[in-house]
Design a protein around this motif. Structure first.
Motif, PDB file in Angstrom:
ATOM      1  N   LEU A  76       0.830  -1.201   0.000  1.00 16.51           N
ATOM      2  CA  LEU A  76       0.000   0.000   0.000  1.00 16.51           C
ATOM      3  C   LEU A  76       0.862   1.247   0.000  1.00 16.51           C
ATOM      4  O   LEU A  76       1.811   1.353   0.797  1.00 16.51           O
ATOM      5  N   ASP A  77       0.537   2.225  -0.858  1.00 17.89           N
ATOM      6  CA  ASP A  77       1.270   3.488  -0.807  1.00 17.89           C
ATOM      7  C   ASP A  77       0.663   4.376   0.275  1.00 17.89           C
ATOM      8  O   ASP A  77      -0.309   3.994   0.952  1.00 17.89           O
ATOM      9  N   ALA A  78       1.234   5.562   0.459  1.00 13.64           N
ATOM     10  CA  ALA A  78       0.828   6.416   1.574  1.00 13.64           C
ATOM     11  C   ALA A  78      -0.646   6.797   1.507  1.00 13.64           C
ATOM     12  O   ALA A  78      -1.331   6.836   2.546  1.00 13.64           O
ATOM     13  N   SER A  79      -1.144   7.072   0.311  1.00 14.45           N
ATOM     14  CA  SER A  79      -2.550   7.440   0.170  1.00 14.45           C
ATOM     15  C   SER A  79      -3.458   6.285   0.592  1.00 14.45           C
ATOM     16  O   SER A  79      -4.455   6.481   1.307  1.00 14.45           O
ATOM     17  N   GLU A  80      -3.114   5.079   0.171  1.00 19.29           N
ATOM     18  CA  GLU A  80      -3.913   3.903   0.531  1.00 19.29           C
ATOM     19  C   GLU A  80      -3.807   3.602   2.024  1.00 19.29           C
ATOM     20  O   GLU A  80      -4.790   3.178   2.657  1.00 19.29           O
ATOM     21  N   LYS A 139      -5.565   4.185  19.330  1.00 21.13           N
ATOM     22  CA  LYS A 139      -4.460   5.031  19.777  1.00 21.13           C
ATOM     23  C   LYS A 139      -3.112   4.422  19.393  1.00 21.13           C
ATOM     24  O   LYS A 139      -2.099   5.140  19.340  1.00 21.13           O
ATOM     25  N   GLY A 140      -3.107   3.125  19.134  1.00 19.28           N
ATOM     26  CA  GLY A 140      -1.877   2.457  18.722  1.00 19.28           C
ATOM     27  C   GLY A 140      -1.529   2.678  17.258  1.00 19.28           C
ATOM     28  O   GLY A 140      -0.471   2.232  16.795  1.00 19.28           O
ATOM     29  N   LEU A 141      -2.399   3.351  16.516  1.00 21.20           N
ATOM     30  CA  LEU A 141      -2.122   3.687  15.118  1.00 21.20           C
ATOM     31  C   LEU A 141      -1.541   5.101  15.071  1.00 21.20           C
ATOM     32  O   LEU A 141      -2.164   6.044  15.559  1.00 21.20           O
ATOM     33  N   ALA A 142      -0.367   5.246  14.488  1.00 14.07           N
ATOM     34  CA  ALA A 142       0.300   6.556  14.420  1.00 14.07           C
ATOM     35  C   ALA A 142      -0.248   7.354  13.237  1.00 14.07           C
ATOM     36  O   ALA A 142       0.477   7.725  12.309  1.00 14.07           O
ATOM     37  N   THR A 143      -1.540   7.645  13.292  1.00 17.86           N
ATOM     38  CA  THR A 143      -2.200   8.323  12.173  1.00 17.86           C
ATOM     39  C   THR A 143      -1.730   9.761  12.007  1.00 17.86           C
ATOM     40  O   THR A 143      -1.630  10.262  10.890  1.00 17.86           O
ATOM     41  N   LYS A 144      -1.468  10.448  13.120  1.00 19.06           N
ATOM     42  CA  LYS A 144      -1.002  11.835  13.023  1.00 19.06           C
ATOM     43  C   LYS A 144       0.372  11.897  12.378  1.00 19.06           C
ATOM     44  O   LYS A 144       0.636  12.751  11.511  1.00 19.06           O
ATOM     45  N   GLU A 145       1.263  11.004  12.799  1.00 19.32           N
ATOM     46  CA  GLU A 145       2.608  10.978  12.239  1.00 19.32           C
ATOM     47  C   GLU A 145       2.573  10.684  10.742  1.00 19.32           C
ATOM     48  O   GLU A 145       3.305  11.287   9.954  1.00 19.32           O
ATOM     49  N   LEU A 146       1.702   9.776  10.341  1.00 23.34           N
ATOM     50  CA  LEU A 146       1.558   9.435   8.922  1.00 23.34           C
ATOM     51  C   LEU A 146       1.011  10.629   8.148  1.00 23.34           C
ATOM     52  O   LEU A 146       1.508  10.968   7.064  1.00 23.34           O
ATOM     53  N   ALA A 147      -0.004  11.276   8.699  1.00 20.77           N
ATOM     54  CA  ALA A 147      -0.595  12.439   8.027  1.00 20.77           C
ATOM     55  C   ALA A 147       0.424  13.578   7.913  1.00 20.77           C
ATOM     56  O   ALA A 147       0.526  14.225   6.867  1.00 20.77           O
ATOM     57  N   ASP A 148       1.191  13.826   8.970  1.00 18.90           N
ATOM     58  CA  ASP A 148       2.173  14.904   8.962  1.00 18.90           C
ATOM     59  C   ASP A 148       3.269  14.656   7.913  1.00 18.90           C
ATOM     60  O   ASP A 148       3.749  15.594   7.255  1.00 18.90           O
ATOM     61  N   ALA A 149       3.667  13.389   7.767  1.00 18.73           N
ATOM     62  CA  ALA A 149       4.751  13.070   6.832  1.00 18.73           C
ATOM     63  C   ALA A 149       4.359  13.359   5.383  1.00 18.73           C
ATOM     64  O   ALA A 149       5.219  13.662   4.551  1.00 18.73           O
ATOM     65  N   PHE A 150       3.058  13.273   5.090  1.00 21.41           N
ATOM     66  CA  PHE A 150       2.613  13.447   3.699  1.00 21.41           C
ATOM     67  C   PHE A 150       1.640  14.623   3.568  1.00 21.41           C
ATOM     68  O   PHE A 150       0.845  14.659   2.627  1.00 21.41           O
ATOM     69  N   ALA A 151       1.734  15.560   4.478  1.00 20.30           N
ATOM     70  CA  ALA A 151       0.872  16.751   4.398  1.00 20.30           C
ATOM     71  C   ALA A 151       1.130  17.490   3.106  1.00 20.30           C
ATOM     72  O   ALA A 151       2.274  17.753   2.724  1.00 20.30           O
ATOM     73  N   GLY A 152       0.065  17.781   2.394  1.00 20.13           N
ATOM     74  CA  GLY A 152       0.186  18.503   1.131  1.00 20.13           C
ATOM     75  C   GLY A 152       0.470  17.626  -0.065  1.00 20.13           C
ATOM     76  O   GLY A 152       0.578  18.130  -1.194  1.00 20.13           O
TER      77      GLY A 152
END
Length: 349
Positions: free
Chosen positions: A287-291, A335-348
């Protein structure tokens, strides 16, 4: 002896990590901070699984994107061993299957880590293989079947046996790491094994495949290979984690734009021909980042994805097998999913 060896190896890793930073060493990072805010040392626990992580390692993309950081790659044979290393603080990022991650986020382990990335959704690259003459799962009654305990294949093996109406006591289940499984199969010491590639491919040459993890996923028992990052590391070095995530996404995209190059990189890491590396790569869903950020997988900070539900479902099953003390609430896995970190890495992007 295997567990003793794991503990000794883990202790050696921890000592090496502590020694790398001298008197200014930071125990949360494996070294002092570099000038750019990245850690002096990034310690990664990898496994010999034909996914994007091996491409990143082969191409040295992390070494290039974090030039002030020493990247230390340590090989592990199972997710249970990665959990042990995480508990001791010997690695910062590692690869573990969804079953050991479920155990890691549950009592009594309660490991302080999060899932920032799904390396792969497991398909035909994990399977239960038996010696010729055993035609179905029920035929394993009274037989010796191996799997690495606390791994995704151990979870899948128990699920398959339950589906067939077999209890654990009716099958002699042996705790073996993949290299040991291959050796035991060649000696004739075991009658079957639930294991992953590349060892799986060796067993399939002379055995019969009874069920694959792709088939189990279709029946509601999805498994995956997940990245885990120590929460302390993620909070202290977000830019380093950003780079790690970006290189993983780059690797997945290479498998789609230039599969020959991707397979060649994986083949070098696994000592496989490009043709065999391609075959094994095709057995996984990458899966890529979008998926990754979709509702079916990790999701977003506002809406954690279904992976949390799959992990809780695994915990429910593991509780029936007395492999975890209790089933955590769904929000523990969310809470065990690092969703914020993932979103921040690919913001924009």
């Amino acid at each position: 002896m295997k567990r003793l060896g794991v503990l000794l190896a883990t202790a050696a890793l921890a000592l090496a990590a502590c020694g790398s930073g001298g008197s200014g060493s930071d125990s949360g990072s494996g070294g002092t901070a570099a000038a750019n805010g990245a850690p002096e040392t990034l310690r990664i626990g990898y496994q010999l699984i034909p996914n994007g992580d091996l491409i990143v390692k082969d191409q040295k993309w992390l070494e290039q994107s974090l030039p002030g950081t020493t990247i230390v790659w340590s090989k592990f044979d199972s997710g249970g061993d990665v959990n042990t290393a995480m508990i001791s603080g010997a690695i910062d990022i590692g690869l573990a299957g969804s079953s050991p991650v479920t155990k890691g986020l549950s009592a009594p382990l309660n490991i302080a880590y999060q899932v920032p990335w799904i390396f792969d959704v497991i398909g035909d690259n994990e399977a239960l293989v038996a010696r010729n003459g055993i035609t179905d799962v029920k035929g394993l009654a009274g037989k010796r079947v191996a799997a690495p305990f606390s791994s995704t294949t151990h979870y899948s093996l128990l699920a398959v046996l339950a589906e067939a109406g077999l209890s654990e006591s009716q099958v002699k289940i042996l705790d073996m790491e993949p290299p040991d499984i291959q050796a035991a199969w060649q000696r004739g010491d075991i009658d079957g094994a639930y294991v992953w590639t590349p060892v799986l491919a060796e067993l399939q040459k002379t055995g019969k495949t009874l069920v694959t993890s792709r088939e189990l996923a279709q029946r509601g028992k999805l498994t995956a290979d997940l990245a885990v990052v120590r929460t302390e590391f993620a909070e202290k070095y977000p830019k380093a984690l950003d780079q790690w995530l970006r290189q993983q996404d780059r690797a997945v995209k290479l498998t789609r734009t230039d599969k020959a190059a991707a397979a060649a990189a994986i083949g070098r890491q696994l000592n496989l021909s490009p043709e065999e590396a391609t075959r094994q790569l095709d057995q996984l869903v990458l899966l890529d980042a979008s998926e990754q950020r979709s509702a079916d997988y990790l999701g977003t900070p506002d809406a954690p994805g279904k992976l949390a539900e799959h992990l809780r479902s695994a915990a429910e099953f593991l509780k029936t097998q007395q492999k975890v003390d209790a089933v955590p609430a769904l929000d523990v896995f969310q809470k065990g999913l690092a969703t914020k970190e993932l979103a921040d890495a690919f913001a924009g992007s």
